[in-house]
Design a protein around this motif. Structure first.
Motif, PDB file in Angstrom:
ATOM      1  N   HIS A  15       0.937  -1.119   0.022  1.00  0.00           N
ATOM      2  CA  HIS A  15      -0.010   0.056  -0.047  1.00  0.00           C
ATOM      3  C   HIS A  15       1.009   1.173   0.127  1.00  0.00           C
ATOM      4  O   HIS A  15       1.856   1.418   0.907  1.00  0.00           O
ATOM      5  N   LEU A  16       0.682   1.953  -1.106  1.00  0.00           N
ATOM      6  CA  LEU A  16       1.697   3.192  -1.294  1.00  0.00           C
ATOM      7  C   LEU A  16       1.137   4.492  -1.247  1.00  0.00           C
ATOM      8  O   LEU A  16       0.067   4.617  -1.483  1.00  0.00           O
ATOM      9  N   SER A  17       1.894   5.351  -0.956  1.00  0.00           N
ATOM     10  CA  SER A  17       1.503   6.770  -1.074  1.00  0.00           C
ATOM     11  C   SER A  17       2.122   7.236  -2.252  1.00  0.00           C
ATOM     12  O   SER A  17       3.488   7.194  -2.553  1.00  0.00           O
ATOM     13  N   ALA A  18       1.377   7.940  -3.087  1.00  0.00           N
ATOM     14  CA  ALA A  18       1.965   8.423  -4.401  1.00  0.00           C
ATOM     15  C   ALA A  18       2.967   9.575  -4.011  1.00  0.00           C
ATOM     16  O   ALA A  18       2.640  10.572  -3.267  1.00  0.00           O
ATOM     17  N   THR A  19       4.196   9.561  -4.787  1.00  0.00           N
ATOM     18  CA  THR A  19       5.155  10.622  -4.619  1.00  0.00           C
ATOM     19  C   THR A  19       5.470  11.412  -5.882  1.00  0.00           C
ATOM     20  O   THR A  19       6.378  12.230  -5.527  1.00  0.00           O
ATOM     21  N   HIS A  48      -7.619   6.434  -2.677  1.00  0.00           N
ATOM     22  CA  HIS A  48      -7.649   7.501  -2.226  1.00  0.00           C
ATOM     23  C   HIS A  48      -6.985   8.580  -3.189  1.00  0.00           C
ATOM     24  O   HIS A  48      -5.973   8.608  -3.670  1.00  0.00           O
ATOM     25  N   GLY A  49      -7.890   9.486  -3.607  1.00  0.00           N
ATOM     26  CA  GLY A  49      -7.386  10.601  -4.643  1.00  0.00           C
ATOM     27  C   GLY A  49      -8.109  10.197  -6.223  1.00  0.00           C
ATOM     28  O   GLY A  49      -8.451   9.052  -6.392  1.00  0.00           O
ATOM     29  N   ARG A  50      -8.182  11.108  -7.031  1.00  0.00           N
ATOM     30  CA  ARG A  50      -8.628  10.845  -8.248  1.00  0.00           C
ATOM     31  C   ARG A  50      -7.571  10.223  -9.283  1.00  0.00           C
ATOM     32  O   ARG A  50      -6.366  10.803  -9.272  1.00  0.00           O
ATOM     33  N   TYR A  51      -7.729   9.116  -9.809  1.00  0.00           N
ATOM     34  CA  TYR A  51      -6.694   8.287 -10.757  1.00  0.00           C
ATOM     35  C   TYR A  51      -6.976   8.105 -12.177  1.00  0.00           C
ATOM     36  O   TYR A  51      -8.174   7.864 -12.432  1.00  0.00           O
ATOM     37  N   GLY A  57     -16.564   5.267  -8.317  1.00  0.00           N
ATOM     38  CA  GLY A  57     -15.988   4.191  -7.554  1.00  0.00           C
ATOM     39  C   GLY A  57     -14.527   4.072  -7.715  1.00  0.00           C
ATOM     40  O   GLY A  57     -13.936   4.834  -8.512  1.00  0.00           O
ATOM     41  N   PRO A  58     -14.045   3.469  -6.766  1.00  0.00           N
ATOM     42  CA  PRO A  58     -12.508   2.900  -6.967  1.00  0.00           C
ATOM     43  C   PRO A  58     -12.028   2.502  -8.201  1.00  0.00           C
ATOM     44  O   PRO A  58     -12.499   1.538  -8.780  1.00  0.00           O
ATOM     45  N   VAL A  59     -10.918   2.947  -8.605  1.00  0.00           N
ATOM     46  CA  VAL A  59     -10.473   2.599 -10.061  1.00  0.00           C
ATOM     47  C   VAL A  59      -9.403   1.364  -9.650  1.00  0.00           C
ATOM     48  O   VAL A  59      -8.414   1.497  -8.823  1.00  0.00           O
ATOM     49  N   LEU A  60      -9.754   0.463 -10.422  1.00  0.00           N
ATOM     50  CA  LEU A  60      -9.021  -0.853 -10.497  1.00  0.00           C
ATOM     51  C   LEU A  60      -8.360  -1.128 -11.781  1.00  0.00           C
ATOM     52  O   LEU A  60      -8.985  -1.220 -12.607  1.00  0.00           O
ATOM     53  N   GLY A  69      -1.512  13.646  -2.573  1.00  0.00           N
ATOM     54  CA  GLY A  69      -2.145  13.028  -1.510  1.00  0.00           C
ATOM     55  C   GLY A  69      -2.690  11.594  -2.036  1.00  0.00           C
ATOM     56  O   GLY A  69      -3.512  11.049  -1.075  1.00  0.00           O
ATOM     57  N   GLY A  70      -2.493  10.940  -3.152  1.00  0.00           N
ATOM     58  CA  GLY A  70      -3.035   9.715  -3.540  1.00  0.00           C
ATOM     59  C   GLY A  70      -2.356   8.416  -2.677  1.00  0.00           C
ATOM     60  O   GLY A  70      -1.185   8.620  -2.207  1.00  0.00           O
TER      61      GLY A  70
END
Length: 287
Positions: free
Chosen positions: A30-34, A55-58, A69-72, A89-90
């Protein structure tokens, strides 16, 4: 001058892990976008992997319908893409498979997608969300994690169609559902909008989408609820009504059945704190 394309090694992404587990068949993180969106260029990965934006718009270049909904996303090894978060903040779940493991899985199934896919079905989303919850709990056993990872892998190995194309009326029906899912519509309403008989509508939906029209309507409502839970500020009760459900209890049951987590659990997985009591978030049998 165009930026050079990056080829990431196994398990590497534009992000910093908050938690990571390396198992014999699958690597989970599980990663925080950097990296900002403008600095994410076309790239590829040595491994087959799945990404669930929690979390965040992808944004993704993968093939498939855009839904709420969640992007997969599933990306095969070596496929060039440019998937990124719109703003800072993704957070995202990454599920990676070692090349030898993926080759073995592909040979066993004999049918695996060769293009990047946007996975929108409830089975895939349920597996990804359950896997996220299990990983973040930090005490899940390896067998559970590997099983959920393999369940997700199976979603990229669905049967390939026979080359036919769905009829134009199906797109019309889907558009009607997308525009009217929060209203008390009937199958006759959908068939009328599509210009076909209700029986023909039901048969076409089952053949081309693998689901009844009512199931697709419920999926649309769940997607809206998930999107509001990810991005909105309304209470779960308000979200239930805005998504076309009778009440919060109805949403709780349907959401848990589809995704394997309650609305409150989903919101917390997406980084949105909610003041929800266990009683409010409980999944109760219909009365």
């Amino acid at each position: 001058m165009a930026a050079p394309r990056t080829a990431f090694s196994q398990g590497r992404f534009y992000g910093a892990p908050t938690i990571e587990r390396r198992l014999p068949q699958v690597r989970l993180a599980h990663l925080s976008a950097t990296t900002s969106a403008e600095d994410v260029h076309e790239h590829s990965h040595d491994d087959a992997h799945f990404v669930l934006a929690t979390h965040g718009r992808y944004l993704t270049t993968a093939w498939g319908p855009e839904t709420e909904g969640p992007v997969l996303v599933y990306n095969p090894p070596g496929v060039i893409h440019r998937d990124r978060f719109v703003a800072a903040g993704g957070y995202f779940l990454a599920v990676s498979f070692e090349p030898p493991v993926w080759r073995e899985l592909s040979e066993a199934s004999r049918r695996v997608a060769i293009d990047a896919l946007r996975l929108t079905g409830p089975v895939a989303r349920r597996a990804a969300l359950r896997l996220t919850r299990a990983l973040l709990s930090r005490d899940s056993d390896p067998v559970t994690l590997e099983s959920l990872g393999l369940e997700l892998a199976g979603q990229a190995m669905a049967s390939i169609g026979d080359g036919d194309h769905p009829p134009p009326w199906l797109a019309t029906a889907e558009t009607f559902l997308a525009d009217s899912f929060d209203q008390p519509i009937t199958i006759a309403d959908v068939a009328r909008a599509a210009g076909v008989h209700p029986v023909h509508l039901a048969r076409g939906y089952r053949r081309w989408l693998g689901a009844a029209p009512g199931e697709r309507l419920r999926t649309r409502r769940l997607e809206r609820a998930a999107d509001l839970l990810m991005r909105g500020r309304a209470s779960i009760g308000q979200i239930a009504l805005a998504s076309g459900f009778c009440d919060q209890s109805h949403l709780n049951r349907q959401f848990h059945r589809a995704y394997g987590v309650t609305p409150g659990e989903f919101a917390r997985l997406c980084g949105r704190p909610l003041d929800v009591s266990p009683v409010q978030d409980a999944v109760q049998a219909p009365g």
